[in-house]
Design an enzyme around this catalytic site. Sequence first.
Site, PDB file in Angstrom:
ATOM      1  N   ILE A  12       0.835  -1.207   0.000  1.00 32.72           N
ATOM      2  CA  ILE A  12       0.000   0.000   0.000  1.00 32.72           C
ATOM      3  C   ILE A  12       0.868   1.255   0.000  1.00 32.72           C
ATOM      4  O   ILE A  12       0.566   2.240  -0.689  1.00 32.72           O
ATOM      5  CB  ILE A  12      -0.965   0.001   1.202  1.00 32.72           C
TER       6      ILE A  12
ATOM      7  N   ASP B 296      -7.810   7.785   9.024  1.00 31.98           N
ATOM      8  CA  ASP B 296      -8.898   6.850   8.710  1.00 31.98           C
ATOM      9  C   ASP B 296      -9.086   5.870   9.857  1.00 31.98           C
ATOM     10  O   ASP B 296     -10.041   5.107   9.874  1.00 31.98           O
ATOM     11  CB  ASP B 296      -8.590   6.088   7.408  1.00 31.98           C
TER      12      ASP B 296
ATOM     13  N   HIS C  39     -12.809   4.740   9.309  1.00 31.95           N
ATOM     14  CA  HIS C  39     -12.166   3.523   8.792  1.00 31.95           C
ATOM     15  C   HIS C  39     -12.841   3.028   7.505  1.00 31.95           C
ATOM     16  O   HIS C  39     -13.402   1.932   7.461  1.00 31.95           O
ATOM     17  CB  HIS C  39     -12.176   2.412   9.853  1.00 31.95           C
ATOM     18  N   ILE C  40     -12.734   3.839   6.461  1.00 38.07           N
ATOM     19  CA  ILE C  40     -13.383   3.514   5.182  1.00 38.07           C
ATOM     20  C   ILE C  40     -12.361   3.265   4.069  1.00 38.07           C
ATOM     21  O   ILE C  40     -12.675   3.381   2.889  1.00 38.07           O
ATOM     22  CB  ILE C  40     -14.369   4.618   4.760  1.00 38.07           C
TER      23      ILE C  40
END
Length: 373
Positions: free
Chosen positions: A194, A313, A338-339
Amino acid sequence: MATRSSTILSDSMNTRLTQIAHHVFSQKPRVVVSRSLGSDVMPLLTGRADIEVNVWPNDDSCDRKWLLEHAKGASGILVMVTDKVDSELLDTAGPSLRVVSTMSVGYEHFDTSELSKRGVRMGYTPDVLTDAVADLTVMLALMAGRNAGHTFSLVQSGQWPRLHWSPFAFCGPQLSTTSTSPKRTVGFLGFGRISQATLTRLVAFGITHCIYSSRSSSSLSEVQTSRDSSLLKRLPTLQSITPVAMDTLAKESDLLVVLAPGGPETYHLIDEPFLKKMKKHAVLVNTARGTLVDSDALSKALKEGWIWGAGLDVVEGEPDVPGNHSLVNEPRCVTLPHIGSATIETRIGMATLAVNNLLGGVLGEAMPAELSV
């Protein structure tokens, strides 16, 4: 007569035992799913004739009592990140349980040692959410630097008509380079898939230098050196990728991105001493785990101006983050619930992978993403 009756009774018992045995050995494996996975994915389970499926019927978090009741005798269980997989659940399921699959890349809700003791396999969903989280990371960096959270709230609350314009009102540090500010350094705490995907996106904004600190950066392997060289070739405008110590990460990052795993080893790596070393115009973004950042220290850093802003997040203790939380009320902190993986495409991909892991475990086949426990 007694002998004949005994014979008839014996034959009857044998027939019944045969019927029971046939029923037991021909019974389909049963799986329990703690949340409906939607019309695109559920047919992968419900459309099969070789398994029985129990699905939590409501559109909310699965009730623990329901999960325990239906876990009894199940061959496989598919859970969400909100479902605790512990000795209670595993004991209730019993020896028939072969696999537990989670629709998440994180597995803090699992007691992996209990799975290992019982020889139960575990599936999770890595890689699928890489791009979605990288997109959100860049979004938070922009929002935090440009005061988007605070200014959006002013518009929402009807205060825009009463604001007085001034040359430097609501100004913040620019993510992209300019002719007068030609250097930008992004720092990563953790440099996995990521982080690399985020770096690729940030280069388009003119990021010139990348530094990172990770568990393995102190003893860089040939594989990591090769990886970094390949990234530099693929991103020709990027001038350097350098592993550094935490102290350097704090002092040199214009944008600091937290993307390391959670757990005891990384607990509060971003603490007050670290934040005090950061640049006053620096922006911190955390799209990993809330426990990596000391919330009290970050709140203090924002209030006292040690750093410019933060985009989160994830927050320690989530989802129990009330409206009066110090970070929620901090104007220069943008907080999301937290999306990171919440795109339609990504969630369908995660659900599909979770189902395929479940089926592989139940049927004794390969699982696309199995975590060794």
